[in-house]
Enzyme design. Sequence first.
Site, PDB file in Angstrom:
ATOM      1  CB  CYS B  92      25.268  96.272   6.005  1.00 49.69           C
ATOM      2  SG  CYS B  92      26.122  95.047   5.955  1.00 49.69           S
ATOM      3  CG  HIS B 208      25.384  98.060   1.770  1.00 50.39           C
ATOM      4  ND1 HIS B 208      26.190  98.669   2.704  1.00 50.39           N
ATOM      5  CD2 HIS B 208      25.713  96.715   1.886  1.00 50.39           C
ATOM      6  CE1 HIS B 208      26.797  97.816   3.502  1.00 50.39           C
ATOM      7  NE2 HIS B 208      26.429  96.635   3.115  1.00 50.39           N
ATOM      8  CD  GLU B 210      25.735 102.109   2.175  1.00 50.73           C
ATOM      9  OE1 GLU B 210      24.555 101.864   2.062  1.00 50.73           O
ATOM     10  OE2 GLU B 210      26.515 101.322   2.572  1.00 50.73           O
TER      11      GLU B 210
END
Lengths: 71, 239
Positions: B92, B208, B210
């Site tokens: 990002c 994302h 994560e």
Amino acid sequence: MLIRPKAGILDPQGEAVERALPALGFTGVENVHVGRLIELDVEEESQIESMCEKLLANPLVEDYEVELLTR
Amino acid sequence: MRRVWAPLMRFGVLRFPGSCDEVDALAAARRVGDAELIWHADSDLGGADAIVVPGGFSYGDYLRAGAIARFSPAMEAVIEFAHEGGLVLGICNGFQVLCEARLLPGALLPNANLRFTSRQVHLEVVHTDTAFTRACGAGAGGPATDRLSIPAKHSWGRYYAGEDTLAAIEDAGQVLLRYAPGENFNGSLRDIAGVRNAEGNVFGLMPHPEHAVDELLGGSSDGLKIFESMRLAVEGALA
């Protein structure tokens, strides 16, 4: 420095403004583009070009023009 | 199967003023290895084997997203690390920073709808034979493509590159992730969600991974495949 999106790259901000104008009665408006203006005082003019290339503009997607004003 | 005495690989996760996803990135990296935060003013990467440039709004994203973070001492060290072949993942805002640093081709522009958007997206893995995607698919010998379901949340995610650059990165196999049909909410050219550099050691993506490391949170652990791929790449290189 006057920084604007390069021609041909989708400019949704310009398009949004263009769509808003007729709603207020302003007709016959086309090609609206929104950029930004950066003003600064600088002692050494020769740095300006490099400032624009490295930080102030992203030359991949933006064009810039420099106007020098003397005080 | 990792041998129990083998040292864990170490991730370094950058933290800028305005980062907000570095703690999730740290937690995700710790599922596959060791991980430590690196403060933006620090030019020492602490011997990390791989670097994650996380999401957020580094330095307030003033001027352009990622433009100022690119000049931080930690990023100068990351640029050197990347030039030496070190693995760097940008997520990002991290992707924006890597583009601004010219470690990756192209630029990220405001979403075509001018809105901040947060949603789960489906991604197509274009190549599974890279340092960042090799844990995708069914592993070695498995299918060459895969789909990932991971969240995206950004307002500057429209991938742009000139036609010549687009043709070159497609030909060189640098486009690793695309939004699946109907999922390209930000107007990215050619549905590009993630690209790597020509050398293959730097990769950036807008969604994302994560935030998708445990099925209990959001129903998908697909994001872990990106971190696991990096572990396999680093441990392969160290072996």
